[in-house]
Write a protein that holds these residues in place. Sequence first.
Motif, short mmCIF file in Angstrom:
data_model
loop_
_atom_site.label_atom_id
_atom_site.label_comp_id
_atom_site.label_asym_id
_atom_site.label_seq_id
_atom_site.Cartn_x
_atom_site.Cartn_y
_atom_site.Cartn_z
N ALA A 1 43.87 -80.41 11.27
CA ALA A 1 42.67 -80.01 10.53
C ALA A 1 42.37 -78.52 10.69
CB ALA A 1 41.47 -80.84 11.00
N MET A 2 42.61 -78.01 11.89
CA MET A 2 42.40 -76.59 12.13
C MET A 2 43.35 -75.74 11.29
SD MET A 2 42.70 -74.52 15.74
CE MET A 2 42.55 -72.73 15.80
N GLY A 3 44.63 -76.15 11.22
CA GLY A 3 45.60 -75.42 10.41
C GLY A 3 45.27 -75.45 8.93
N ILE A 4 44.87 -76.61 8.44
CA ILE A 4 44.50 -76.75 7.03
C ILE A 4 43.29 -75.88 6.72
CG2 ILE A 4 43.61 -78.35 5.29
CD1 ILE A 4 46.56 -78.72 5.82
N SER A 5 42.30 -75.89 7.60
CA SER A 5 41.10 -75.08 7.39
C SER A 5 41.43 -73.59 7.37
CB SER A 5 40.07 -75.37 8.48
OG SER A 5 38.87 -74.65 8.27
N THR A 6 42.36 -73.17 8.22
CA THR A 6 42.78 -71.76 8.24
C THR A 6 43.44 -71.36 6.94
OG1 THR A 6 43.08 -71.87 10.64
CG2 THR A 6 44.14 -70.05 9.48
N LEU A 7 44.32 -72.22 6.43
CA LEU A 7 44.98 -71.93 5.15
C LEU A 7 43.96 -71.92 4.01
CD1 LEU A 7 48.24 -74.04 5.56
CD2 LEU A 7 48.05 -71.55 5.56
N ARG A 8 42.98 -72.79 4.08
CA ARG A 8 41.92 -72.80 3.05
C ARG A 8 41.13 -71.49 3.09
NH1 ARG A 8 38.76 -72.21 -0.20
NH2 ARG A 8 37.50 -73.70 -1.40
N THR A 9 40.99 -70.92 4.29
CA THR A 9 40.29 -69.64 4.42
C THR A 9 41.05 -68.53 3.72
OG1 THR A 9 39.43 -70.37 6.57
CG2 THR A 9 39.31 -68.03 6.09
N VAL A 10 42.38 -68.56 3.79
CA VAL A 10 43.19 -67.56 3.09
C VAL A 10 42.91 -67.61 1.59
CG1 VAL A 10 45.54 -66.82 2.56
CG2 VAL A 10 44.98 -67.62 4.86
N PHE A 11 42.81 -68.82 1.05
CA PHE A 11 42.50 -68.97 -0.38
C PHE A 11 41.12 -68.39 -0.69
CE2 PHE A 11 41.13 -71.33 -4.14
CZ PHE A 11 42.25 -71.23 -4.96
N SER A 12 40.15 -68.62 0.21
CA SER A 12 38.81 -68.07 0.01
C SER A 12 38.83 -66.54 0.05
CB SER A 12 37.86 -68.61 1.09
OG SER A 12 37.71 -70.00 0.99
N LEU A 13 39.63 -65.97 0.95
CA LEU A 13 39.75 -64.51 1.01
C LEU A 13 40.26 -63.95 -0.31
CD1 LEU A 13 41.23 -63.97 4.59
CD2 LEU A 13 39.03 -63.11 3.74
N ALA A 14 41.20 -64.66 -0.92
CA ALA A 14 41.72 -64.21 -2.21
C ALA A 14 40.61 -64.20 -3.26
CB ALA A 14 42.86 -65.12 -2.65
N TRP A 15 39.70 -65.17 -3.18
CA TRP A 15 38.61 -65.23 -4.14
C TRP A 15 37.53 -64.18 -3.86
CZ3 TRP A 15 36.97 -67.27 -8.66
CH2 TRP A 15 37.87 -68.13 -9.31
N VAL A 16 37.48 -63.65 -2.65
CA VAL A 16 36.56 -62.55 -2.37
C VAL A 16 37.04 -61.28 -3.06
CG1 VAL A 16 35.64 -61.06 -0.56
CG2 VAL A 16 35.75 -63.52 -0.19
N ALA A 17 38.35 -61.03 -2.99
CA ALA A 17 38.92 -59.81 -3.57
C ALA A 17 39.29 -59.97 -5.04
CB ALA A 17 40.15 -59.39 -2.77
N GLY A 18 39.56 -61.21 -5.49
CA GLY A 18 40.07 -61.43 -6.83
C GLY A 18 39.17 -60.97 -7.97
N PRO A 19 37.90 -61.42 -8.02
CA PRO A 19 37.04 -61.01 -9.14
C PRO A 19 36.86 -59.50 -9.28
CG PRO A 19 36.15 -62.95 -8.05
CD PRO A 19 37.29 -62.49 -7.21
N PRO A 20 36.60 -58.73 -8.19
CA PRO A 20 36.55 -57.28 -8.37
C PRO A 20 37.87 -56.70 -8.86
CG PRO A 20 35.57 -57.90 -6.27
CD PRO A 20 36.25 -59.13 -6.81
N LEU A 21 38.99 -57.22 -8.36
CA LEU A 21 40.29 -56.77 -8.84
C LEU A 21 40.46 -57.07 -10.31
CD1 LEU A 21 43.19 -55.72 -8.42
CD2 LEU A 21 43.83 -58.04 -7.71
N SER A 22 40.00 -58.24 -10.74
CA SER A 22 40.10 -58.62 -12.14
C SER A 22 39.30 -57.66 -13.03
CB SER A 22 39.59 -60.06 -12.33
OG SER A 22 39.70 -60.46 -13.68
N ALA A 23 38.08 -57.31 -12.56
CA ALA A 23 37.26 -56.38 -13.34
C ALA A 23 37.96 -55.03 -13.46
CB ALA A 23 35.90 -56.22 -12.67
N PHE A 24 38.59 -54.57 -12.38
CA PHE A 24 39.33 -53.30 -12.41
C PHE A 24 40.50 -53.38 -13.38
CE2 PHE A 24 42.98 -50.88 -10.80
CZ PHE A 24 42.49 -49.59 -10.92
N LEU A 25 41.26 -54.47 -13.30
CA LEU A 25 42.42 -54.63 -14.19
C LEU A 25 41.99 -54.70 -15.65
CD1 LEU A 25 44.41 -57.31 -12.15
CD2 LEU A 25 44.97 -54.88 -12.38
N LEU A 26 40.89 -55.40 -15.90
CA LEU A 26 40.39 -55.52 -17.28
C LEU A 26 39.98 -54.17 -17.82
CD1 LEU A 26 39.67 -57.49 -19.56
CD2 LEU A 26 37.41 -57.76 -18.50
#
Length: 395
Positions: free
Chosen positions: A142-167
């Motif tokens: 469960a700890m490993g799965i939660s850590t990997l899920r955190t990586v996905f959340s980190l991508a969503w922190v940076a993704g929308p601003p990156l998308s706005a820049f790319l657009l």
Amino acid sequence: MAVDIRPQAPPRRPRLLSLGLVFLTVGTSSAVVMPFLSLFLSTEVHADPLRVTVFLVVAPLAGVTVATLVGRLSDRRPIRRRLLIGAALAGAAGCGVTAFVRDYWILLALAATATALATTLFPQSFAYARQLLERDRSDRAAMGISTLRTVFSLAWVAGPPLSAFLLHTGGFRLVYGTAALMYAVAALVVTGRLAEVTAPPVTAPDDSAPGGGEVSRWTLALTVAAFTLLQCPLTLGVQALPLLIGRELGGDPSDAGVVLGLCAALEIPLMLGLGALTTRVRLRALVLLGAACGAAYYTLAAWAPHVWVLGLAQVGNAFFIAAVSGLGISYVQELLPGRPGRATTLFTNTFPIGAMLAGPLLGLSARLGYRLAYGTGAVLCAAGLVVLLVARPRR
């Protein structure tokens, strides 16, 4: 003496690091595309509101259907690595075509096929990770799965601003081209760094099994229904937040970005902390506590007199998201120990289904006031908590 000359699988830790890179690329690809999907359809494709609605309904329904079929198939044969590669290539192809094609019907067909297949990369990656973790120390799965899920959340922190820049820089061609590149990187990582895992042994359903059997279909159905009830407020709350702040609290709608950013900043360390806590505290107890925090947060938000109150309440909201989204995957996986693909897919499907249910609720709130959206969210969280209590697996 016979010598085994077959290539050996790389050590578990490097494979988990490679999986982390897969989650980062997949999270980034979805995070740069999803925030501006409606804008893309209306401005680039020139789709009318009805066609936009049809697209936004067909895409998640196709994703749920394909993910369910793939999830069942993945547990029967040792093909999970090939499924990961196929899903990543489908995502690269779908985003690559979308970067240049502006015909509505072609894009709708892509959403129902290639893009739907690409959505299976998320649950299948978690299923792959579960099998790796179970081989070594299952008490830390469960700890490993939660850590990997955190990586996905980190991508969503940076993704929308990156998308706005790319657009702003290169338009939607650059947005979708970047998403296609991310999927291609994921395919390369899986091909070069991840070995195939054997099909997991399937245990017979037995709701009274003391430790290893699967729960009954009734318990499983109730659990999935509970998580659907808990996922719906996540979408409803995000969609209603700028409207609540602007029309009910007298604030600037842009304050919603600050509130959501604060929630994301709290969510990531909480997700890591809860993952570590699963080695000492029962997973079920943490999930139930998270559902209770969700009910408390949405109740407070429904009555909040000022924006700063919403800001303070994000502690409870972040705990709710970290527990439900971060630990919910492991919770369902433990109910089906021999079917990680199906278990992960059942959980991840609760989000698009909950998101579809949130649409009509937001429309009702537009007529009766946006505090109703949060009052409804509180009721849904409380209902999800009750259903989880009823669906207690007897171990």
